[in-house]
Structure formats: C-alpha cells, structure tokens
Write a protein that holds these residues in place. Structure first.
Motif, PDB file in Angstrom:
ATOM      1  N   THR A 190      39.520   8.912  16.925  1.00  0.00           N
ATOM      2  CA  THR A 190      40.402   7.782  17.190  1.00  0.00           C
ATOM      3  C   THR A 190      39.893   7.055  18.424  1.00  0.00           C
ATOM      4  N   THR A 193      41.543   2.018  14.527  1.00  0.00           N
ATOM      5  CA  THR A 193      41.883   3.047  15.519  1.00  0.00           C
ATOM      6  C   THR A 193      41.567   4.458  15.041  1.00  0.00           C
ATOM      7  N   SER A 236      45.976   5.317  26.021  1.00  0.00           N
ATOM      8  CA  SER A 236      45.422   6.124  24.934  1.00  0.00           C
ATOM      9  C   SER A 236      44.001   6.505  25.319  1.00  0.00           C
ATOM     10  N   SER A 244      42.085   2.013  26.825  1.00  0.00           N
ATOM     11  CA  SER A 244      42.067   3.025  27.877  1.00  0.00           C
ATOM     12  C   SER A 244      42.101   2.351  29.239  1.00  0.00           C
ATOM     13  N   CYS A 273      39.971  -1.016  21.660  1.00  0.00           N
ATOM     14  CA  CYS A 273      39.504  -0.079  20.634  1.00  0.00           C
ATOM     15  C   CYS A 273      37.991  -0.231  20.469  1.00  0.00           C
ATOM     16  N   GLY A 332      41.314   3.796  21.262  1.00  0.00           N
ATOM     17  CA  GLY A 332      42.350   2.848  21.641  1.00  0.00           C
ATOM     18  C   GLY A 332      42.122   2.326  23.042  1.00  0.00           C
ATOM     19  N   CYS A 388      38.406   9.763  21.072  1.00  0.00           N
ATOM     20  CA  CYS A 388      38.896  11.131  20.902  1.00  0.00           C
ATOM     21  C   CYS A 388      38.318  11.701  19.609  1.00  0.00           C
TER      22      CYS A 388
END
Length: 76
Positions: free
Chosen positions: A39, A55, A26, A43, A50, A41, A30
């Motif tokens: 959002t 989230t 994810s 990575s 997060c 999450g 973003c």
C-alpha cells in the motif's frame, strides 16, 4: 536531528507483519509480510502523495538492500 526534507523520524518500521517507510497520516510505502502486496499513501515524513497508481497493489519484484558495519563487540 531531523533532516530538513522530513517532518518527523518515522523513516521505517519493521514488524513480523509488514515493512513500512514513512509515517504520519499513512505509510509512504508498506509491504506485507509475504512481500506480495503493498500500500502507499500520503506520508508526513517525506511529504509525498501516493507513490503508485492506486493505494493498494500487488508486487512483482522486490529488491531490498542492507548495510552492516563492524562492531567492536563482535569477535572474529
């Protein structure tokens, strides 16, 4: 060359609909097109979990910086 702390080259993605950082699984972060919601999450790029308390969240303030360099192709 990929820096040792990054698993891939998914550093950022800029589309009309969003601005995202990190990837693989994810986005680390973003931001939506209006810069009102975001959002976060896990990575693979940065190896993060997060980055917020949930989230999905609303943004209060956004400060974006950019850098430009002189190009030999631009005329004064």
């Amino acid at each position: 060359m990929i820096p040792k702390h990054c698993a891939n080259r998914y550093y950022y993605m800029c589309m009309n609909e969003f601005l995202a950082f990190g990837g693989g699984g994810s986005f680390a972060l973003c931001l939506d097109e209006d810069l009102l919601k975001a959002t976060s999450g896990p990575s693979e790029t940065f190896g993060n979990e997060c980055l917020a308390s949930s989230t999905e969240f609303e943004l209060k303030n956004v400060e974006l910086w950019g850098f430009a360099h002189a190009s030999q192709y631009l005329s004064s």
